[in-house]
Design an enzyme around this catalytic site. Sequence first.
Site, PDB file in Angstrom:
ATOM      1  N   GLY A   1      29.207  39.999  65.865  1.00  0.00           N
ATOM      2  CA  GLY A   1      28.168  41.001  65.630  1.00  0.00           C
ATOM      3  C   GLY A   1      28.609  42.252  64.905  1.00  0.00           C
ATOM      4  O   GLY A   1      27.826  42.867  64.182  1.00  0.00           O
TER       5      GLY A   1
ATOM      6  N   GLU B   1      31.955  47.999  68.173  1.00  0.00           N
ATOM      7  CA  GLU B   1      30.993  47.082  68.790  1.00  0.00           C
ATOM      8  C   GLU B   1      29.653  47.206  68.064  1.00  0.00           C
ATOM      9  O   GLU B   1      29.332  48.253  67.490  1.00  0.00           O
ATOM     10  CB  GLU B   1      30.876  47.437  70.290  1.00  0.00           C
ATOM     11  CG  GLU B   1      29.935  46.583  71.108  1.00  0.00           C
ATOM     12  CD  GLU B   1      30.278  45.092  71.151  1.00  0.00           C
ATOM     13  OE1 GLU B   1      30.290  44.461  70.072  1.00  0.00           O
ATOM     14  OE2 GLU B   1      30.464  44.549  72.255  1.00  0.00           O
ATOM     15  N   ASP B   2      28.868  46.134  68.111  1.00  0.00           N
ATOM     16  CA  ASP B   2      27.551  46.182  67.461  1.00  0.00           C
ATOM     17  C   ASP B   2      26.521  46.894  68.341  1.00  0.00           C
ATOM     18  O   ASP B   2      25.797  47.767  67.876  1.00  0.00           O
ATOM     19  CB  ASP B   2      27.068  44.762  67.100  1.00  0.00           C
ATOM     20  CG  ASP B   2      27.164  43.764  68.264  1.00  0.00           C
ATOM     21  OD1 ASP B   2      27.601  44.154  69.373  1.00  0.00           O
ATOM     22  OD2 ASP B   2      26.807  42.592  68.061  1.00  0.00           O
TER      23      ASP B   2
ATOM     24  N   ASP C   1      22.651  38.605  65.511  1.00  0.00           N
ATOM     25  CA  ASP C   1      21.964  37.330  65.277  1.00  0.00           C
ATOM     26  C   ASP C   1      20.920  36.994  66.338  1.00  0.00           C
ATOM     27  O   ASP C   1      20.888  37.592  67.422  1.00  0.00           O
ATOM     28  CB  ASP C   1      22.988  36.190  65.277  1.00  0.00           C
ATOM     29  CG  ASP C   1      23.452  35.850  66.707  1.00  0.00           C
ATOM     30  OD1 ASP C   1      23.852  36.781  67.431  1.00  0.00           O
ATOM     31  OD2 ASP C   1      23.386  34.671  67.087  1.00  0.00           O
TER      32      ASP C   1
ATOM     33  N   ASP D   1      24.517  46.964  75.664  1.00  0.00           N
ATOM     34  CA  ASP D   1      23.276  46.590  76.338  1.00  0.00           C
ATOM     35  C   ASP D   1      23.487  46.850  77.843  1.00  0.00           C
ATOM     36  O   ASP D   1      23.375  47.997  78.289  1.00  0.00           O
ATOM     37  CB  ASP D   1      23.034  45.116  75.998  1.00  0.00           C
ATOM     38  CG  ASP D   1      21.708  44.587  76.465  1.00  0.00           C
ATOM     39  OD1 ASP D   1      20.749  45.352  76.513  1.00  0.00           O
ATOM     40  OD2 ASP D   1      21.619  43.378  76.782  1.00  0.00           O
TER      41      ASP D   1
ATOM     42  N   GLY E   1      26.348  46.769  79.301  1.00  0.00           N
ATOM     43  CA  GLY E   1      27.631  47.473  79.416  1.00  0.00           C
ATOM     44  C   GLY E   1      28.769  46.572  79.897  1.00  0.00           C
ATOM     45  O   GLY E   1      29.928  46.968  79.885  1.00  0.00           O
ATOM     46  N   TYR E   2      28.435  45.343  80.318  1.00  0.00           N
ATOM     47  CA  TYR E   2      29.473  44.459  80.874  1.00  0.00           C
ATOM     48  C   TYR E   2      30.571  44.137  79.852  1.00  0.00           C
ATOM     49  O   TYR E   2      31.753  44.133  80.191  1.00  0.00           O
ATOM     50  CB  TYR E   2      28.862  43.140  81.377  1.00  0.00           C
ATOM     51  CG  TYR E   2      28.140  43.275  82.695  1.00  0.00           C
ATOM     52  CD1 TYR E   2      28.834  43.621  83.854  1.00  0.00           C
ATOM     53  CD2 TYR E   2      26.777  43.061  82.796  1.00  0.00           C
ATOM     54  CE1 TYR E   2      28.178  43.758  85.063  1.00  0.00           C
ATOM     55  CE2 TYR E   2      26.107  43.195  84.007  1.00  0.00           C
ATOM     56  CZ  TYR E   2      26.819  43.543  85.137  1.00  0.00           C
ATOM     57  OH  TYR E   2      26.169  43.681  86.332  1.00  0.00           O
ATOM     58  N   THR E   3      30.171  43.853  78.619  1.00  0.00           N
ATOM     59  CA  THR E   3      31.162  43.456  77.609  1.00  0.00           C
ATOM     60  C   THR E   3      32.171  44.575  77.377  1.00  0.00           C
ATOM     61  O   THR E   3      33.389  44.356  77.421  1.00  0.00           O
ATOM     62  CB  THR E   3      30.453  43.105  76.274  1.00  0.00           C
ATOM     63  OG1 THR E   3      29.478  42.109  76.540  1.00  0.00           O
ATOM     64  CG2 THR E   3      31.449  42.605  75.237  1.00  0.00           C
TER      65      THR E   3
HETATM   66  P1  5GP Z   1      26.313  43.774  77.126  1.00  0.00           P
HETATM   67  O1  5GP Z   1      27.528  43.132  77.696  1.00  0.00           O
HETATM   68  O2  5GP Z   1      26.447  45.242  76.871  1.00  0.00           O
HETATM   69  O3  5GP Z   1      25.082  43.431  77.920  1.00  0.00           O
HETATM   70  O4  5GP Z   1      26.021  43.021  75.798  1.00  0.00           O
HETATM   71  C1  5GP Z   1      26.607  43.260  74.598  1.00  0.00           C
HETATM   72  C2  5GP Z   1      26.385  42.079  73.702  1.00  0.00           C
HETATM   73  O5  5GP Z   1      25.087  41.438  73.919  1.00  0.00           O
HETATM   74  C3  5GP Z   1      26.366  42.519  72.265  1.00  0.00           C
HETATM   75  O6  5GP Z   1      27.661  42.560  71.730  1.00  0.00           O
HETATM   76  C4  5GP Z   1      25.474  41.472  71.627  1.00  0.00           C
HETATM   77  O7  5GP Z   1      26.237  40.342  71.281  1.00  0.00           O
HETATM   78  C5  5GP Z   1      24.493  41.064  72.707  1.00  0.00           C
HETATM   79  N1  5GP Z   1      23.207  41.779  72.573  1.00  0.00           N
HETATM   80  C6  5GP Z   1      22.690  42.695  73.400  1.00  0.00           C
HETATM   81  N2  5GP Z   1      21.505  43.136  72.965  1.00  0.00           N
HETATM   82  C7  5GP Z   1      21.270  42.462  71.817  1.00  0.00           C
HETATM   83  C8  5GP Z   1      20.174  42.490  70.871  1.00  0.00           C
HETATM   84  O8  5GP Z   1      19.173  43.206  70.962  1.00  0.00           O
HETATM   85  N3  5GP Z   1      20.303  41.653  69.786  1.00  0.00           N
HETATM   86  C9  5GP Z   1      21.369  40.817  69.614  1.00  0.00           C
HETATM   87  N4  5GP Z   1      21.370  40.066  68.507  1.00  0.00           N
HETATM   88  N5  5GP Z   1      22.402  40.794  70.478  1.00  0.00           N
HETATM   89  C10 5GP Z   1      22.347  41.602  71.573  1.00  0.00           C
END
Ligand code: 5GP
Length: 177
Positions: free
Chosen positions: A42, A97-98, A157, A101, A103-105
């Site tokens: 991403g 990071e892209d 994506d 969301d 925050g887990y990643t």
């Molecule tokens: P987290 O671990 O913060 O929930 O998720 C981060 C990852 O979820 C991002 O790096 C991405 O790959 C994916 N993600 C979260 N929200 C979106 C979104 O709105 N669109 C896309 N394409 N990916 C998302």
Amino acid sequence: MSESVSVLISEEELERKIDQIAGQINRDYAGRQLHLLCILKGSMFFTCELSKHLTMPVTIDCMAVASYGNDTARSGDIALTLDLSEPIAGKHVLVIEDIVDTGYTLSFLRKMLQKRNPASLKICTLLDKPERREVPVDVDYVGFQIPNEFVVGFGLDYAQKYRNLPYIGMLEIEEGE
Ligand code: 5GP
């Protein structure tokens, strides 16, 4: 089922914001060498565009993670699927990071990278969905805070599609023909 994408952040807005973030990073890291970690896939586009505006000596490495939680109840099970090609010990590391969301990643990445003894470790994200946060994560550079919508484009994506859009768009999926 039909998919449509509407523009949320235009190409021009992205360019302006990336230029602005790069300015901050250039000031913060002046006189130092910076090691960028691109989180695949991403943040490919963001890492490329941002790095072109940086004025200090820059090196770039990539890593990839996969999440095994599901959408409704994120368990936070994250695993590394591609590791870095070089050690980060003693380096000034900036994770690119892209989107943040839940925050887990980023919380997984921060803990894992910190154990490798970088000289410093900061995080930069292009997009942030604060409403969706489940675990707190300190992010040092944020491009845009966006509403709780599923976005694609500029590296992001849906089923591996739309990464090549030059803007950030909101994806709508309609049931039916
Ligand atoms: P987290 O671990 O913060 O929930 O998720 C981060 C990852 O979820 C991002 O790096 C991405 O790959 C994916 N993600 C979260 N929200 C979106 C979104 O709105 N669109 C896309 N394409 N990916 C998302």
